[in-house]
Write a protein that holds these residues in place. Structure first.
Motif, PDB file in Angstrom:
ATOM      1  N   LEU A 224       0.833  -1.205   0.000  1.00  0.00           N
ATOM      2  CA  LEU A 224       0.000   0.000   0.000  1.00  0.00           C
ATOM      3  C   LEU A 224       0.867   1.253   0.000  1.00  0.00           C
ATOM      4  O   LEU A 224       0.649   2.191  -0.776  1.00  0.00           O
ATOM      5  CB  LEU A 224      -0.869  -0.014   1.256  1.00  0.00           C
TER       6      LEU A 224
ATOM      7  N   ALA B 147      -5.633  -7.540  -6.388  1.00  0.00           N
ATOM      8  CA  ALA B 147      -7.071  -7.280  -6.292  1.00  0.00           C
ATOM      9  C   ALA B 147      -7.389  -6.427  -5.071  1.00  0.00           C
ATOM     10  O   ALA B 147      -8.208  -5.509  -5.125  1.00  0.00           O
ATOM     11  CB  ALA B 147      -7.830  -8.603  -6.237  1.00  0.00           C
ATOM     12  N   SER B 148      -6.708  -6.703  -3.950  1.00  0.00           N
ATOM     13  CA  SER B 148      -6.988  -5.967  -2.719  1.00  0.00           C
ATOM     14  C   SER B 148      -6.621  -4.497  -2.871  1.00  0.00           C
ATOM     15  O   SER B 148      -7.355  -3.611  -2.450  1.00  0.00           O
ATOM     16  CB  SER B 148      -6.203  -6.558  -1.553  1.00  0.00           C
ATOM     17  N   ILE B 149      -5.463  -4.255  -3.475  1.00  0.00           N
ATOM     18  CA  ILE B 149      -5.010  -2.880  -3.666  1.00  0.00           C
ATOM     19  C   ILE B 149      -5.980  -2.149  -4.594  1.00  0.00           C
ATOM     20  O   ILE B 149      -6.308  -0.987  -4.380  1.00  0.00           O
ATOM     21  CB  ILE B 149      -3.587  -2.893  -4.260  1.00  0.00           C
TER      22      ILE B 149
ATOM     23  N   PHE C  60      -9.059  -2.755  -4.803  1.00  0.00           N
ATOM     24  CA  PHE C  60     -10.302  -2.563  -4.068  1.00  0.00           C
ATOM     25  C   PHE C  60     -10.266  -1.321  -3.188  1.00  0.00           C
ATOM     26  O   PHE C  60     -11.292  -0.698  -2.957  1.00  0.00           O
ATOM     27  CB  PHE C  60     -10.579  -3.804  -3.208  1.00  0.00           C
ATOM     28  N   VAL C  61      -9.084  -0.940  -2.671  1.00  0.00           N
ATOM     29  CA  VAL C  61      -9.022   0.288  -1.881  1.00  0.00           C
ATOM     30  C   VAL C  61      -8.540   1.474  -2.730  1.00  0.00           C
ATOM     31  O   VAL C  61      -8.090   2.470  -2.189  1.00  0.00           O
ATOM     32  CB  VAL C  61      -8.155   0.153  -0.603  1.00  0.00           C
ATOM     33  N   TYR C  62      -8.635   1.363  -4.039  1.00  0.00           N
ATOM     34  CA  TYR C  62      -8.371   2.466  -4.971  1.00  0.00           C
ATOM     35  C   TYR C  62      -6.921   2.922  -5.023  1.00  0.00           C
ATOM     36  O   TYR C  62      -6.644   4.022  -5.467  1.00  0.00           O
ATOM     37  CB  TYR C  62      -9.185   3.719  -4.611  1.00  0.00           C
ATOM     38  N   VAL C  63      -5.992   2.132  -4.514  1.00  0.00           N
ATOM     39  CA  VAL C  63      -4.608   2.597  -4.563  1.00  0.00           C
ATOM     40  C   VAL C  63      -3.866   1.927  -5.719  1.00  0.00           C
ATOM     41  O   VAL C  63      -2.803   2.353  -6.121  1.00  0.00           O
ATOM     42  CB  VAL C  63      -3.883   2.318  -3.227  1.00  0.00           C
TER      43      VAL C  63
ATOM     44  N   GLN D  22      -5.297   2.140 -12.153  1.00  0.00           N
ATOM     45  CA  GLN D  22      -6.364   3.130 -12.271  1.00  0.00           C
ATOM     46  C   GLN D  22      -7.262   2.826 -13.468  1.00  0.00           C
ATOM     47  O   GLN D  22      -6.820   2.224 -14.423  1.00  0.00           O
ATOM     48  CB  GLN D  22      -5.747   4.516 -12.458  1.00  0.00           C
TER      49      GLN D  22
ATOM     50  N   GLY E  67      -9.776  -6.558  -9.060  1.00  0.00           N
ATOM     51  CA  GLY E  67     -10.226  -5.871  -7.843  1.00  0.00           C
ATOM     52  C   GLY E  67     -10.966  -4.585  -8.174  1.00  0.00           C
ATOM     53  O   GLY E  67     -12.020  -4.268  -7.607  1.00  0.00           O
TER      54      GLY E  67
ATOM     55  N   VAL F  91     -15.006  -3.244  -7.519  1.00  0.00           N
ATOM     56  CA  VAL F  91     -15.466  -1.972  -6.963  1.00  0.00           C
ATOM     57  C   VAL F  91     -16.379  -1.250  -7.940  1.00  0.00           C
ATOM     58  O   VAL F  91     -17.405  -0.701  -7.568  1.00  0.00           O
ATOM     59  CB  VAL F  91     -14.281  -1.023  -6.666  1.00  0.00           C
TER      60      VAL F  91
ATOM     61  N   PHE G  10     -12.351  -9.146   1.341  1.00  0.00           N
ATOM     62  CA  PHE G  10     -13.381  -8.160   1.036  1.00  0.00           C
ATOM     63  C   PHE G  10     -14.569  -8.772   0.323  1.00  0.00           C
ATOM     64  O   PHE G  10     -15.688  -8.289   0.445  1.00  0.00           O
ATOM     65  CB  PHE G  10     -12.808  -6.956   0.274  1.00  0.00           C
TER      66      PHE G  10
ATOM     67  N   MET H  57      -8.655  -3.952   4.598  1.00  0.00           N
ATOM     68  CA  MET H  57      -9.744  -4.133   3.637  1.00  0.00           C
ATOM     69  C   MET H  57     -11.117  -3.926   4.288  1.00  0.00           C
ATOM     70  O   MET H  57     -11.970  -3.206   3.796  1.00  0.00           O
ATOM     71  CB  MET H  57      -9.751  -5.576   3.103  1.00  0.00           C
TER      72      MET H  57
ATOM     73  N   SER I 256     -12.087  -0.507   5.417  1.00  0.00           N
ATOM     74  CA  SER I 256     -12.459   0.326   4.275  1.00  0.00           C
ATOM     75  C   SER I 256     -13.867  -0.023   3.799  1.00  0.00           C
ATOM     76  O   SER I 256     -14.668   0.857   3.501  1.00  0.00           O
ATOM     77  CB  SER I 256     -11.438   0.131   3.162  1.00  0.00           C
TER      78      SER I 256
ATOM     79  N   ARG J  54     -17.692   5.163   1.291  1.00  0.00           N
ATOM     80  CA  ARG J  54     -17.986   4.325   0.132  1.00  0.00           C
ATOM     81  C   ARG J  54     -19.425   4.543  -0.300  1.00  0.00           C
ATOM     82  O   ARG J  54     -20.346   4.347   0.484  1.00  0.00           O
ATOM     83  CB  ARG J  54     -17.786   2.854   0.471  1.00  0.00           C
TER      84      ARG J  54
END
Lengths: 268, 312, 511
Positions: A128, A212-214, A216-219, A222, A229, A233, B151, B254, B257, C215
């Motif tokens: 992250l 996928a996790s990264i 999912f938190v938009y980091v 793009q 992931g 979202v 998630f 996760m 968030s 969210r």
């Protein structure tokens, strides 16, 4: 190719299943790329969230983009990333692990220090932090994930190599004047091979999960990149209108990780 | 022995503090974009961020300082156990982290408890009746769960228990039952792995000679299990739980968030977005230390259960 | 047998865990609000909007939903003939939450604090503040007819002197609104209680809380499950899901905000008006409005939306997509279609960077749509999603080529404030024109700063709007419709397009 083939006959039934799932996914990713050649970013706003049909086998997403093309892209991306990361991590981790065990002394201490420091931080947090430097950069993600993955190789390989190095067989070969490369191939590699391959399968699963996790938190990567992931979202708000669209990336992540986990077999 | 464990872990903690702090410092300095602008956006919101706001921030926070000076300042403050103030809110980092850490620990403890409540009974049952229907179906379930990112598990739980059957709140905190879904998501992911470890240990223990002997000497199945089984199977399980903590902490990022849980993982993600360096250092540091602390606890627990073994 | 006992125990334990968690039913006279905005401090200059919306604090001047200035904590105000001295007459009988009565000295203290913080008041030509009986006098160094509008901004709220500590920092927020703070748990929760001694309409609901849900999906689910009574800023994608449940109504309101493409008018590719027009013509605005934003009819043909009537050209026809004309315009400028589908001129590919930010989720979505639509014209757009600060930063260091932004023209009740900072100087503004060689607009705006006559103001504003629509220093994309999900148990819900107040004191909850 030889060590890989030598490994195959030992596959259990569930490992075969894992291999089959992965082959199917790889085949899909490749065939989609060759035959379908869909443009995963081409939008058609008059045909959004269309259900699967003869023209669009997998339906379309909220921009009317072909889900078939996007799934192909996303799978290729995930598989490619996991391949790169695992190859890098395996080379680095195995190399340094053997080095540390062989050299001992200050080299080993320094490497242990590095590994322990990195290990004290949960891997995803590290990814992250690194991913935030250059949002959307594939290279940075690849480096970050590899950086996390190599430690496991290093620790396992170092421990196993230490045992081999103290063995009389290796000592005998050394007395006979064989070079280090020969010693590695003849004695060390056969001992660590099963672990390295098991770790490779697990590592690939973890790389896919991290990506996928990264996302999912938009980091992570793009838009408009098709990444599993990120697709989860993006499609989440439409879970009611287009459950089939949301189900696709989730299923893909699931199958990828399941495949690699099964292939890896039982954790040591 | 205990001292050695503690000293080793303490050393690791110091290393972590320095390593994480320096790493995040370097990373944040090398992030693209002017820090003053980032901080201004975090403070004043997107409608009100402008060159004037950035200048304001630059003056107030002395962001013009060369990097090495800023680093020295940070290092000195660290030695005084002072984590600085958040660039966004102006509140001491330690206060904000205390607030967040409490929520995260609450979630983590609940998740571990729930995971243990699921993993131990189910794992022991399937270990005692290995290859029975329970064992097989749990194996399948565990494989399926393990192949899900945490998630996705959270999402499924939300769709099922917050939307379809509106039993629990979707997100937020402060209602009494809001921890259930996030804690369960984490617990399911944990239990999927640890129940298998419990099962394997159980299997190993009941096939061991001392266990067989106890049965032969006439103890009932339950007596044997309680006296010879439980303690022996807990060592590998507790040790394994320790390894799983990584997964727990990653999962927290996760899940927090997803559920808008005001914990440390969520705080870290936000601090990264708004380039709040002291907060990033503080949260990353806390996560590292938390991890080391939990590992120490695991070491001690293993030592307590089985004083023979030397951990590590 | 023993296993059975264990299973039962296990079941009981799980049961215990669940027992306090019956249906998430909101308390009877308690209102739960959800929104995307996080708050970190009590400082009005930073997070004042949260506290004005929750009606904890108030300003001297109020704003009607139509954008007219109304009496707030000041009942009326007058200005000297030289327009340099403004006198605000304060309302009688206003009591702060700590019981203190509002007087001119407390107003002066609050505004002095605002003057030392970043905000529109600090940028106004204020010379000094003075107390004169029950009035506050503000002296200016030059005429500034925006002053009352600035005093309606959330950074200029009036709070009790007890709110400050010895060093002048705000440690408590004791306002004069119909609600007082009960719980302040940043960044996620703000709880307020009814304030019985409010000078205006005392609230019917006893307490309310604001919960941050960053969210969009979660917020919608909160509305749907009844966990929250009102959800602000609903994701357009989710309206379909909310329309299907009967207990939630989705309200859609036009707000004075627009999605725009900010571009570098000095850039080699974009300096010709025709090039900008071509880009504008290539946009499928109705497609974006309908499919992406799910708000048909929100297509923008100019920068400023209809609620700000002085600045909105009511008769301007909509911009229809016309790829052929757009292509012809680029052909005339010498841009030829290259082999890879991207136009080329003088060996340069028509390829531009477009930055946007994730703070408003719809922007990234619209950016991908624009990227695809301009690709059909032969213009390559590389989208990168960053933080909102990248826009002013990119403007200042000149690296910005194109940016997709959401501009709030109602940030100050009179759009002139925003227009001045966007177009008022030759360098343009952080969120406005960039390297746009047009001095007329800046001059007209300067003239408006001291303009007291409403008709002249209107005529000049219309001229400026027409110039902006012709020259396209920014390309309008869509106007904003704010979607709000309201539970049917909430009565008298009212939406403030300027997003200053949630009007909680007017609401009632039916059972």
């Amino acid at each position: 190719m030889k060590p890989f083939l030598a490994w195959i006959p030992g596959l259990s039934r569930s490992q075969w299943l894992g291999a089959a799932i992965l082959m199917a996914l790889i085949l899909f990713a490749l065939l989609e790329g060759w035959l379908h050649q869909g443009d995963s970013t081409r939008q058609n706003l008059s045909n959004y969230l269309a259900a699967p049909s003869a023209q669009e086998w997998f339906g379309t997403d909220h921009f009317g983009r072909s889900m078939l093309a996007r799934m192909g892209d996303a799978l290729r991306l995930s598989l490619m990333l996991s391949l790169f990361c695992v190859a890098t991590a395996a080379l680095l981790g195995t190399g340094l692990g053997v080095c540390a065990a062989w050299m001992g002394g200050i080299t080993e201490r320094l490497l242990n220090f590095l590994a322990n420091t990195l290990l004290a931080l949960p891997g995803l947090v590290l990814v992250l932090l690194l991913a935030a430097i250059a949002p959307g950069s594939f290279l940075v993600l690849y480096l970050a994930i590899s950086l996390v993955l190599w430690i496991e190789y290093y620790r396992v390989v170092r421990a196993q190599t230490q045992v081999v190095i103290r063995s009389p067989q290796l000592e005998a070969s050394r007395q006979l004047g064989f070079g280090r490369w020969y010693l590695f191939r003849r004695h060390i590699w056969p001992a660590i091979r099963p672990s390295v391959l098991t770790l490779a399968a697990f590592g690939a699963g973890n790389a896919i999960l991290a990506l996928a996790s990264i996302g999912f938190v938009y980091v992570g990567l793009q838009p408009p990149v098709a990444e599993l992931g990120l697709m989860v979202v993006e499609l989440l708000p439409y879970y009611n209108d287009a459950p089939w669209a949301l189900a696709q990336p989730i299923l893909a992540i699931f199958l990828l990780i399941l495949g690699f986990n099964l292939l890896a077999g039982k954790a040591k | 022995m205990i001292q050695r464990i503690l000293i080793n872990r303490l050393l690791q903690a110091v290393m972590v503090a320095w390593g994480v702090g320096s790493l995040s410092f370097v990373l944040m300095r090398s992030l693209p974009g002017d820090m003053a602008y980032r901080v201004a956006a975090g403070r004043y919101g997107q409608d009100n961020v402008s060159a004037e706001a950035a200048e304001w921030v630059r003056q107030e926070l002395a962001l013009d300082l060369p990097a090495w000076q800023a680093y020295l300042h940070w290092l000195l403050d660290m030695l005084r156990l002072d984590l600085g103030v958040s660039l966004i809110s102006g509140a001491p980092v330690i206060d904000e982290i205390k607030h967040q850490l409490g929520h995260s620990i609450e979630l983590a403890v609940m998740a571990i408890l729930l995971a243990a409540l699921m993993a131990f009974p189910l794992g022991i049952l399937s270990g005692l009746r290995a290859r029975g229907w329970l064992d097989r179906s749990l194996l399948l379930l565990s494989s399926l769960l393990r192949a899900q990112p945490v998630f996705v598990i959270g999402l499924m739980l939300i769709l099922a228990f917050a939307v379809y059957w509106p039993l629990f709140p979707v997100a937020g905190f402060g209602q009494g039952n809001d921890w259930v879904l996030p804690a369960f998501s984490l617990a399911l992911a944990l239990a999927a792995v640890s129940s298998r470890v419990v099962r394997d240990s159980t299997l190993a223990v009941i096939h061991s000679p001392y266990y067989q002997f106890a049965r032969v000497k006439g103890l009932s199945e339950w007596q044997t299990f309680r006296q010879h089984g439980l303690r022996n199977l807990s060592v590998p399980v507790v040790a394994f739980m320790g390894i799983q903590l990584v997964g727990l902490i990653e999962g927290i990022v996760m899940i927090e968030s997803l559920f808008s849980w005001p914990g440390i993982g969520h705080g870290l993600a936000h601090a990264i977005f708004s380039r709040d360096v002291p907060m990033i250092q503080g949260t990353a540091l806390m996560m590292g230390l938390l991890f080391v602390a939990l590992n120490t606890l695991v070491d001690l627990a293993c030592y307590k259960i089985d004083p023979r073994g030397r951990p590590e | 047998m023993c296993y059975l006992k264990r299973i039962v125990c296990f079941g009981l334990l799980i049961g215990c865990l669940f027992s306090p968690s019956v249906l998430a039913q909101p308390a009877n006279n308690h209102l739960t609000i959800g929104g995307p905005f996080e708050f970190t401090t009590l400082n009005p200059s930073q997070n004042g909007y949260v506290f004005t919306r929750m009606q904890v604090v108030e300003t001297l001047v109020d704003v009607s939903p139509e954008g007219e200035l109304l009496a707030g904590l000041a009942t009326h105000w007058d200005v000297s003939d030289d327009q340099l001295s403004w006198r605000f007459h304060l309302r009688d009988g206003v009591v702060f939450h700590d019981g203190r009565v509002m007087d001119a000295a407390s107003v002066e203290q609050s505004l002095s604090h605002a003057l030392q913080q970043h905000g529109p008041l600090a940028q106004a030509p204020v010379e000094r503040l003075a107390v004169d009986g029950d009035a506050l006098v503000i002296e200016l160094s030059q005429p500034y007819q925006l002053l009352p509008a600035v005093l309606a901004h959330y950074s200029t709220v009036v709070i009790s002197p007890d709110s400050f500590d010895d060093q002048g920092r705000i440690t408590r927020l004791l306002g004069s609104g119909p609600f007082k703070i009960a719980v302040f748990a940043p960044p996620h929760k703000l709880g307020v209680e009814r304030f019985e001694d409010y000078w205006g309409q005392v609230a019917a609901i006893a307490s309310a809380e604001y919960l941050t849900g960053h969210r969009g999906e979660s917020r919608v689910l909160q509305a749907r499950s009844g966990q929250a009574d009102i959800i602000y800023t609903v994701d357009p994608a989710s309206t379909g899901m909310l329309n299907r449940v009967s207990h939630v109504q989705v309200q859609s309101d036009l707000i004075p905000r627009a999605i725009l493409i900010k571009l570098d008018s000095g850039h080699a590719f974009l300096k010709e008006v025709e090039a900008r027009q071509a880009l504008s013509l290539a946009l499928d605005r109705s497609g974006i409005a309908r499919a992406v934003l799910r708000a048909p009819g929100s297509e923008a043909n100019q920068l400023i939306p209809a609620p700000l009537a002085d600045w909105h050209l009511a008769d301007l026809p909509p911009i229809e997509r016309d790829l052929q004309q757009a292509a012809a315009l680029l052909d005339d400028l010498g841009w030829e279609m290259g082999r890879d589908g991207v136009r080329v001129r003088d060996n340069q590919r028509f390829s531009l960077n477009l930055i946007t930010y994730a703070d408003r989720p719809e922007l990234t979505v619209v950016a991908t749509a624009i990227q695809a639509q301009l690709a059909e014209l032969g213009v390559e757009v590389r989208v990168s999603v960053t933080n909102s600060s990248a826009i002013p930063a990119g403007h200042q260091d000149g690296s910005l080529e194109m940016a997709l932004i959401a501009r709030n023209y109602g940030f100050i009740a009179d759009p002139l404030g925003v227009m001045l900072s966007d177009f008022g100087s030759p360098q343009g503004g952080d969120w406005g024109a960039m390297q746009w060689n047009n001095t007329d607009v800046a001059e007209l705006l300067k003239r408006l700063e001291g303009e007291m006559d409403a008709d002249t103001y209107h005529a000049t504003a219309q001229r400026i709007a027409a110039l902006l629509a012709d020259e396209l220093p920014l390309i309008p994309v869509t106007f904003y419709t704010q979607l709000t999900a309201v539970n049917q148990r909430v009565e008298n819900f009212r939406f403030d397009p300027f997003e200053r107040s949630y009007y909680l004191n007017e609401m009632e909850l039916s059972q």
